[in-house]
Design an enzyme around this catalytic site. Sequence first.
Site, PDB file in Angstrom:
ATOM      1  N   GLY A 114      17.278  13.404  84.421  1.00 44.63           N
ATOM      2  CA  GLY A 114      18.073  13.965  85.515  1.00 44.63           C
ATOM      3  C   GLY A 114      18.093  13.061  86.723  1.00 44.63           C
TER       4      GLY A 114
ATOM      5  N   GLY B 229      13.939  10.753  91.984  1.00 42.20           N
ATOM      6  CA  GLY B 229      12.950   9.685  91.828  1.00 42.20           C
ATOM      7  C   GLY B 229      12.030   9.883  90.638  1.00 42.20           C
ATOM      8  N   ILE B 230      11.645  11.133  90.344  1.00 42.02           N
ATOM      9  CA  ILE B 230      10.653  11.339  89.279  1.00 42.02           C
ATOM     10  C   ILE B 230      11.255  11.059  87.892  1.00 42.02           C
ATOM     11  CG2 ILE B 230       8.932  12.875  88.275  1.00 42.02           C
ATOM     12  CD1 ILE B 230       8.813  14.372  90.942  1.00 42.02           C
TER      13      ILE B 230
ATOM     14  N   GLU C 202      23.365  13.810  80.316  1.00 40.92           N
ATOM     15  CA  GLU C 202      24.632  13.891  81.069  1.00 40.92           C
ATOM     16  C   GLU C 202      24.823  12.625  81.912  1.00 40.92           C
ATOM     17  OE1 GLU C 202      23.344  17.464  83.141  1.00 40.92           O
ATOM     18  OE2 GLU C 202      23.786  16.439  85.011  1.00 40.92           O
TER      19      GLU C 202
ATOM     20  N   LYS D 125       7.309  17.852 102.779  1.00 44.92           N
ATOM     21  CA  LYS D 125       7.229  17.714 104.238  1.00 44.92           C
ATOM     22  C   LYS D 125       5.831  17.237 104.672  1.00 44.92           C
ATOM     23  CE  LYS D 125      11.441  18.766 104.783  1.00 44.92           C
ATOM     24  NZ  LYS D 125      12.299  17.619 104.873  1.00 44.92           N
TER      25      LYS D 125
HETATM   26  N1  COA Z   1      10.873  22.877 100.797  1.00 43.46           N
HETATM   27  C1  COA Z   1      11.460  22.173 101.792  1.00 43.46           C
HETATM   28  N2  COA Z   1      11.965  20.930 101.627  1.00 43.46           N
HETATM   29  C2  COA Z   1      11.862  20.391 100.392  1.00 43.46           C
HETATM   30  C3  COA Z   1      11.255  21.061  99.321  1.00 43.46           C
HETATM   31  C4  COA Z   1      10.745  22.355  99.561  1.00 43.46           C
HETATM   32  N3  COA Z   1      10.170  23.065  98.598  1.00 43.46           N
HETATM   33  N4  COA Z   1      11.310  20.271  98.246  1.00 43.46           N
HETATM   34  C5  COA Z   1      11.941  19.126  98.592  1.00 43.46           C
HETATM   35  N5  COA Z   1      12.252  19.213  99.903  1.00 43.46           N
HETATM   36  C6  COA Z   1      12.940  18.188 100.677  1.00 43.46           C
HETATM   37  C7  COA Z   1      12.236  16.847 100.563  1.00 43.46           C
HETATM   38  O1  COA Z   1      11.215  16.736 101.530  1.00 43.46           O
HETATM   39  C8  COA Z   1      13.382  15.888 100.795  1.00 43.46           C
HETATM   40  O2  COA Z   1      13.674  15.861 102.182  1.00 43.46           O
HETATM   41  P1  COA Z   1      13.801  14.461 102.952  1.00 43.46           P
HETATM   42  O3  COA Z   1      14.991  13.796 102.287  1.00 43.46           O
HETATM   43  O4  COA Z   1      14.049  14.881 104.352  1.00 43.46           O
HETATM   44  O5  COA Z   1      12.528  13.755 102.680  1.00 43.46           O
HETATM   45  C9  COA Z   1      14.569  16.582 100.139  1.00 43.46           C
HETATM   46  O6  COA Z   1      14.227  17.962 100.091  1.00 43.46           O
HETATM   47  C10 COA Z   1      14.849  16.089  98.713  1.00 43.46           C
HETATM   48  O7  COA Z   1      13.708  16.257  97.926  1.00 43.46           O
HETATM   49  P2  COA Z   1      13.286  15.212  96.790  1.00 43.46           P
HETATM   50  O8  COA Z   1      12.182  15.830  96.018  1.00 43.46           O
HETATM   51  O9  COA Z   1      13.084  13.853  97.342  1.00 43.46           O
HETATM   52  O10 COA Z   1      14.644  15.161  95.929  1.00 43.46           O
HETATM   53  P3  COA Z   1      15.049  14.293  94.693  1.00 43.46           P
HETATM   54  O11 COA Z   1      15.974  13.230  95.134  1.00 43.46           O
HETATM   55  O12 COA Z   1      13.872  13.884  93.867  1.00 43.46           O
HETATM   56  O13 COA Z   1      15.907  15.368  93.882  1.00 43.46           O
HETATM   57  C11 COA Z   1      16.414  17.661  93.302  1.00 43.46           C
HETATM   58  C12 COA Z   1      15.321  16.598  93.474  1.00 43.46           C
HETATM   59  C13 COA Z   1      15.774  18.905  92.727  1.00 43.46           C
HETATM   60  C14 COA Z   1      17.050  17.986  94.639  1.00 43.46           C
HETATM   61  C15 COA Z   1      17.484  17.076  92.319  1.00 43.46           C
HETATM   62  O14 COA Z   1      16.864  16.777  91.108  1.00 43.46           O
HETATM   63  C16 COA Z   1      18.605  18.042  92.065  1.00 43.46           C
HETATM   64  O15 COA Z   1      19.503  18.143  92.875  1.00 43.46           O
HETATM   65  N6  COA Z   1      18.591  18.757  90.934  1.00 43.46           N
HETATM   66  C17 COA Z   1      19.664  19.681  90.634  1.00 43.46           C
HETATM   67  C18 COA Z   1      19.661  20.247  89.246  1.00 43.46           C
HETATM   68  C19 COA Z   1      19.405  19.243  88.150  1.00 43.46           C
HETATM   69  O16 COA Z   1      18.290  18.874  87.897  1.00 43.46           O
HETATM   70  N7  COA Z   1      20.431  18.836  87.406  1.00 43.46           N
HETATM   71  C20 COA Z   1      20.294  17.955  86.257  1.00 43.46           C
HETATM   72  C21 COA Z   1      20.435  16.547  86.575  1.00 43.46           C
HETATM   73  S1  COA Z   1      21.932  16.161  87.426  1.00 43.46           S
END
Ligand code: COA
Length: 433
Positions: free
Chosen positions: A216, A219-220, A239, A362
């Site tokens: 997906g 970063g992870i 996808e 955070k």
């Molecule tokens: N509460 C408050 N803020 C949170 C949080 C929480 N529980 N979890 C994450 N955040 C914040 C982070 O601090 C970060 O903020 P910053 O940019 O100000 O540092 C922001 O949200 C993004 O978090 P991060 O974990 O870095 O996001 P990511 O780029 O690794 O993406 C998802 C993670 C979940 C947002 C992303 O995978 C996604 O949109 N998934 C949607 C569904 C999916 O998986 N679809 C299939 C693949 S397309």
Amino acid sequence: MKCRSEYEKKRQSAMDIAKLIDSGEVCMSPPMCGEPRKILEALAVRLRGESLKGLKHHQLLTFSDHDFLKPEMADSIRHVSWFTSPYSRKAVHEGRADYMPSYYKNVPALWREVLDLDVLYALVSPMDDHGYFSFGLSCSETLAVKNKAKKIFPEVNSNMPRIHGPEFHTYLQGRRLCESDYPLAEMAAPREKDLDKIIGGFVAEEIPNGSTIQLGIGGIPNAVGKALMHKKDLGIHSEMFTESFVDLIEAGAVNNRLKNINKEKSVATFAGGSKRLYDFLHDNPSIDFRPVDYVNDPAVIAMHDNMMSINSCVEVDLLGQVCSESIGPLHFSGTGGQVDFVRGANNSKNGRSFITMYSSAKGGSLSKIKPILTHGSVVTTSKNDVDSIVTEYGIANLKGKTAGQRAKALIGLAHPDFRDELRFEAKKMNLII
Ligand code: COA
């Protein structure tokens, strides 16, 4: 050649094409690199200068800072986001744009069966000698939309890769086309923090040689890709075609040899990344881009034995309900294909799905494992579909676990600073005694 002279007859400026769009029309662009920036810029000039009003612009994922997202445009064009990006998020939060909830798999059917569409404008690859184009990096729902739109305006970009796939080489249907040669937008290189590597390592240990992988966004999942470099006989059915898939193919870890279907092919529906990725995909016969209602169909996903799905989330509650698309009530991204792949992996022989996250956010001030989801958070993957949750403290496989067993397992994955509080809340909720 006939197709070349037809092409020349249809060739116009982007502004001429923008003039063929009328007030009140519903327009649509493919996601990410599929957006035709020259046509959209010309449309913005018209929207600023003329009495063109009431347009809608649908797009799964915007990939640039478009004019149609600016506050002064709100009266003349409204964006409908199907997966909100950093570019469209502010407009959605301020109510100047809407978002459309949907499983990614269902997007083509919504266009075919439910929604009206006047205009498809799309970036396409240069025409071949037989008059065919490719929707390139953004196949996704484009075929369904192509068959629905009343007007089709291709923008032929010399840098759009031509990508193989059974249905994407499409004869020119549009009345008019224009050309562009700007470089395609690239995604920022994925972050590579130590925590990502730790989580990537945990997931990689669970993935046997011969598995088929979906990665997906975030970063992870990228770090998981890196951690799979020493594996053998992996396949790709995902996808999104990510940057780390190129590394895995070049390292010999992926050969698609053991897939039950689409053997020898890496299957995906869209790609976004660097120029290196785009060059790799161009005219590459081992790549097969197909419509999202095929790629993300859980029944198709489940045909792969050892299907391994890796995605990320925002937070998880003690029952294993996963929120991946909002931060509290604030819409953040979208469901995308997370649920499609979780369900597909659940039905695959020896399939697994991993939802990954850091244990806290955070700067460590809040836990991403919560007693109950934050007020306003939406459930993306339900407690009944979820398989494994992964943080830097390990993996909890929630399948077949009771509510109490889930709570205990998830508290074990929480950051130590929050475990006592989570135990206290779990006791109050009678999940544990
Ligand atoms: N509460 C408050 N803020 C949170 C949080 C929480 N529980 N979890 C994450 N955040 C914040 C982070 O601090 C970060 O903020 P910053 O940019 O100000 O540092 C922001 O949200 C993004 O978090 P991060 O974990 O870095 O996001 P990511 O780029 O690794 O993406 C998802 C993670 C979940 C947002 C992303 O995978 C996604 O949109 N998934 C949607 C569904 C999916 O998986 N679809 C299939 C693949 S397309």
